[in-house]
Scaffold this motif. Sequence first.
Motif, PDB file in Angstrom:
ATOM      1  N   ARG A 302       1.203  -0.904  -0.070  1.00 29.24           N
ATOM      2  CA  ARG A 302       0.095   0.055   0.527  1.00 29.24           C
ATOM      3  C   ARG A 302       0.761   1.031   0.329  1.00 29.24           C
ATOM      4  NH1 ARG A 302      -4.676  -1.923   4.538  1.00 29.24           N
ATOM      5  NH2 ARG A 302      -5.733  -3.582   2.789  1.00 29.24           N
ATOM      6  N   LEU A 303       1.882   0.687   0.302  1.00 31.97           N
ATOM      7  CA  LEU A 303       2.923   2.401   0.481  1.00 31.97           C
ATOM      8  C   LEU A 303       3.570   2.624  -1.029  1.00 31.97           C
ATOM      9  CD1 LEU A 303       4.212   2.633   3.645  1.00 31.97           C
ATOM     10  CD2 LEU A 303       2.315   4.270   3.250  1.00 31.97           C
ATOM     11  N   LEU A 304       4.238   0.826  -1.450  1.00 31.99           N
ATOM     12  CA  LEU A 304       5.061   1.249  -2.616  1.00 31.99           C
ATOM     13  C   LEU A 304       3.987   1.228  -3.612  1.00 31.99           C
ATOM     14  CD1 LEU A 304       8.319  -1.637  -2.900  1.00 31.99           C
ATOM     15  CD2 LEU A 304       6.028  -1.367  -5.161  1.00 31.99           C
ATOM     16  N   VAL A 305       3.138   0.473  -4.072  1.00 27.53           N
ATOM     17  CA  VAL A 305       2.837   0.878  -5.836  1.00 27.53           C
ATOM     18  C   VAL A 305       1.957   2.105  -6.178  1.00 27.53           C
ATOM     19  CG1 VAL A 305       0.602  -0.206  -7.016  1.00 27.53           C
ATOM     20  CG2 VAL A 305       2.256  -1.243  -5.477  1.00 27.53           C
ATOM     21  N   PRO A 306       1.769   2.807  -5.025  1.00 26.99           N
ATOM     22  CA  PRO A 306       0.736   3.958  -5.127  1.00 26.99           C
ATOM     23  C   PRO A 306       2.175   5.315  -5.231  1.00 26.99           C
ATOM     24  CG  PRO A 306       0.147   4.144  -2.934  1.00 26.99           C
ATOM     25  CD  PRO A 306       1.167   2.252  -4.129  1.00 26.99           C
ATOM     26  N   PHE A 307       3.050   5.204  -4.146  1.00 28.83           N
ATOM     27  CA  PHE A 307       4.591   6.021  -4.692  1.00 28.83           C
ATOM     28  C   PHE A 307       5.138   5.096  -5.913  1.00 28.83           C
ATOM     29  CE2 PHE A 307       9.488   4.997  -4.674  1.00 28.83           C
ATOM     30  CZ  PHE A 307       9.798   6.958  -3.982  1.00 28.83           C
ATOM     31  N   VAL A 308       5.382   5.232  -7.085  1.00 34.75           N
ATOM     32  CA  VAL A 308       5.610   4.128  -8.255  1.00 34.75           C
ATOM     33  C   VAL A 308       4.661   5.306  -8.666  1.00 34.75           C
ATOM     34  CG1 VAL A 308       6.529   2.633  -9.977  1.00 34.75           C
ATOM     35  CG2 VAL A 308       6.729   1.976  -7.603  1.00 34.75           C
ATOM     36  N   VAL A 320       9.066   2.054 -17.015  1.00 36.95           N
ATOM     37  CA  VAL A 320       9.775   2.072 -15.408  1.00 36.95           C
ATOM     38  C   VAL A 320      10.929   1.079 -15.318  1.00 36.95           C
ATOM     39  CG1 VAL A 320       9.111   1.661 -13.149  1.00 36.95           C
ATOM     40  CG2 VAL A 320       7.511   3.091 -14.339  1.00 36.95           C
ATOM     41  N   ALA A 321      11.880   1.219 -14.492  1.00 35.27           N
ATOM     42  CA  ALA A 321      12.988   0.070 -14.317  1.00 35.27           C
ATOM     43  C   ALA A 321      13.602   0.376 -12.648  1.00 35.27           C
ATOM     44  CB  ALA A 321      13.702   0.474 -15.231  1.00 35.27           C
ATOM     45  N   ALA A 332       4.519  -7.593  -4.825  1.00 36.36           N
ATOM     46  CA  ALA A 332       3.962  -5.981  -4.768  1.00 36.36           C
ATOM     47  C   ALA A 332       4.616  -5.774  -6.114  1.00 36.36           C
ATOM     48  CB  ALA A 332       5.204  -5.269  -3.905  1.00 36.36           C
ATOM     49  N   ASN A 333       5.097  -6.747  -6.660  1.00 34.93           N
ATOM     50  CA  ASN A 333       5.608  -6.956  -8.156  1.00 34.93           C
ATOM     51  C   ASN A 333       4.589  -6.828  -8.905  1.00 34.93           C
ATOM     52  OD1 ASN A 333       8.224  -5.431  -7.591  1.00 34.93           O
ATOM     53  ND2 ASN A 333       9.518  -7.579  -8.166  1.00 34.93           N
ATOM     54  N   LYS A 334       3.702  -7.211  -8.753  1.00 36.95           N
ATOM     55  CA  LYS A 334       2.678  -7.786  -9.557  1.00 36.95           C
ATOM     56  C   LYS A 334       1.747  -6.518  -9.271  1.00 36.95           C
ATOM     57  CE  LYS A 334      -1.065 -11.489  -9.979  1.00 36.95           C
ATOM     58  NZ  LYS A 334      -2.758  -9.908  -9.698  1.00 36.95           N
ATOM     59  N   LEU A 335       1.564  -6.029  -8.353  1.00 41.66           N
ATOM     60  CA  LEU A 335       0.258  -5.311  -8.635  1.00 41.66           C
ATOM     61  C   LEU A 335       0.849  -3.892  -9.205  1.00 41.66           C
ATOM     62  CD1 LEU A 335      -0.244  -4.835  -4.390  1.00 41.66           C
ATOM     63  CD2 LEU A 335      -1.306  -6.014  -6.424  1.00 41.66           C
ATOM     64  N   LEU A 336       2.014  -3.681  -9.557  1.00 42.48           N
ATOM     65  CA  LEU A 336       2.630  -2.747 -10.052  1.00 42.48           C
ATOM     66  C   LEU A 336       2.224  -2.473 -11.481  1.00 42.48           C
ATOM     67  CD1 LEU A 336       6.949  -2.145  -9.281  1.00 42.48           C
ATOM     68  CD2 LEU A 336       4.631  -0.131  -8.814  1.00 42.48           C
ATOM     69  N   LEU A 345       7.360  -2.223 -18.089  1.00 44.77           N
ATOM     70  CA  LEU A 345       8.361  -2.511 -16.591  1.00 44.77           C
ATOM     71  C   LEU A 345       8.918  -3.485 -16.344  1.00 44.77           C
ATOM     72  CD1 LEU A 345       8.384  -2.006 -13.393  1.00 44.77           C
ATOM     73  CD2 LEU A 345       6.277  -4.114 -13.722  1.00 44.77           C
ATOM     74  N   PHE A 346      10.369  -2.918 -16.354  1.00 46.71           N
ATOM     75  CA  PHE A 346      11.730  -3.774 -16.234  1.00 46.71           C
ATOM     76  C   PHE A 346      11.966  -3.496 -14.626  1.00 46.71           C
ATOM     77  CE2 PHE A 346      15.774  -4.882 -15.781  1.00 46.71           C
ATOM     78  CZ  PHE A 346      16.050  -6.198 -16.182  1.00 46.71           C
ATOM     79  N   VAL A 347      11.840  -5.104 -13.938  1.00 46.27           N
ATOM     80  CA  VAL A 347      12.102  -5.550 -12.841  1.00 46.27           C
ATOM     81  C   VAL A 347      13.753  -5.845 -12.076  1.00 46.27           C
ATOM     82  CG1 VAL A 347      12.003  -6.339 -10.662  1.00 46.27           C
ATOM     83  CG2 VAL A 347      10.280  -5.188 -11.265  1.00 46.27           C
TER      84      VAL A 347
END
Length: 590
Positions: A302-308, A320-321, A332-336, A345-347
């Motif tokens: 809930r913090l990481l996804v809205p931050f990005v 986004v990388a 969290a990566n899935k939600l991103l 997206l690149f992780v």
Amino acid sequence: MYCQRFGSSLCMGDCSTLKILGIHDGHTATACLLDNGSITTALSEERLTRNKGQGGFPAHAIQHIMQTNHISANDIDVVALTGFLAPLTNIGEYRRGRQKYFPQLVKLYPGNPRKIIASTVYWGKKYRLRNSRLKGHLERIGLPFERIRLVEHHQTHAATAYFLSPFYQNRQKTLVITLDGSGDGLAGTVSIVDEKGNWSRLHNISTFDSLGMVYSRVTQYLAMKPWEHEFKLMGMAPYASPEYAEKVFTILHNCLKLSESGLSFVNQKRLWGNSMLEYFKEVLFGHRFDAVAAGVQLLHERLLVPFVDNWIRKTGVHTVAVAGGCFMNIKANKLLMDLDSIEDLFVMPSCGDDSCAIGAALWEYEQNRQPGTKDISRLEGLYWGPEFSDAEIEKALGFYSDTIKFERSADIEKKSAELLADHKIIGRMSGRMEWGSRALGNRSIIANGSRLQNIRKLNAAIKMRDFWMPFAPSIKWERRHDYALIEKDIPAYHMVMGYASTPLAREHLIAALHPYDFTMRPQFVKKEINPAYHRLISEYEKITGFGGILNTSFNLHGWPIVCSPEDAITTFLKSDLDFLTINDYLIYKS
Ligand SMILES: [Fe+2]
């Protein structure tokens, strides 16, 4: 002769080629060689010392790099060292410096922890290269001290995210985001790289406001190893009751929130490190362990996804990388990936601090390369580790001849597929070892994923494995849509992304899914990247009709993944694996 390019009294020769040795000397110490823009070798020290997470100077890994690439210290143009601060595992003179300056800084900036942290980095940087232990290590190898370039911790993460992404190859404008626990006084950065490759740092997040720190302290609160066992909480999270998870989330959210703008994090309680842990002991007492795991996972998402998302909207850059330990969290990566605002997206695979050695080397290459020289090579497989000759394998097999028997197979992939179809569990060692925390078929335990009973068999075979942790599937690239619900076709060759599964996956790969929510963390196996492993799955498909197998790392609980034939054989003997294959040798217990 004075070298203009490197500002050194030693000329390093031909400026059209560059050999860069990347070093990370913190937790999970790692070294790599970047030869003219291509990673030729990369491995973590733990694989050679057999001490999981081994920190400090990666002397064995460097020695391996020198030997296998037939180079000496004189051939290395630049030593790219991660971090302005000495790592905590090898703090030496830096600690003495900090003891001297830290109390003064606290007096100088009362009540301003972010300023104290920033000043600590400033002083730490001065002590980093005065560290006699570091000098000693480099002298023993013969590397002149003046060839060292320090690369900021988060710049190394950012470099892996951008330079190894397809966006670098295509010269696309890219939003580069790093998030981790702590590195050089920062816990995150936001940068833009434009079409010409120019970097602009837009934002720094102080270590004081660290998202990764909360996760690691909660991990510690649950009596697991911080910076290492966070994935165990992620695996446990789906089991919790949503109601209880929300209660824990509320407690943790009182500690760390998104800032008002949504573009940073704010440490509400002004707690850090051990004081944060002590606070958690008070406020989380009485909450069930699964609810605590789920609560911190909720906070992370809930913090990481809205931050990005907020940074994408602010900058208008939808490519986004990302890298840094916080992006090892596949949920969290899935939600991103599901965000409408993300087009591409690149992780970075295995994007914890072991990737910093690679990032440091990539950054220095781009800083020092001459116009017209080769671009950094496209990322494909991560098979950058040691491989072993037949003579080395037979020597190791001969040593254990009382307890094992072996034969050479004319077609080891086909033979392995037949054994898997018969529900046998195999320890597979093949060719070069994978770099990073994921086993990708060359140092893997593989099994038939179609039966739930195989989970019990595997957990018994690999002693002391945490029973709630899911296994993962290796799926033929061509069959990915049969098993994973993929909305955006982002390459997931390296187990960096979570997916929901299809009903067919629950038939063919049930043992390789999360047992509670049926999500998966797949390795999609491309023929071009690992032909032998792809063929093994294809042969298995011919017999069973299933386009994927179960894959887990080839190690016993608490040990690093196997590296050498000796490691593979001893692990085989200590476990209840049915067969071991090393290249085309088929090995069984006598
Ligand atoms: Fe980091």
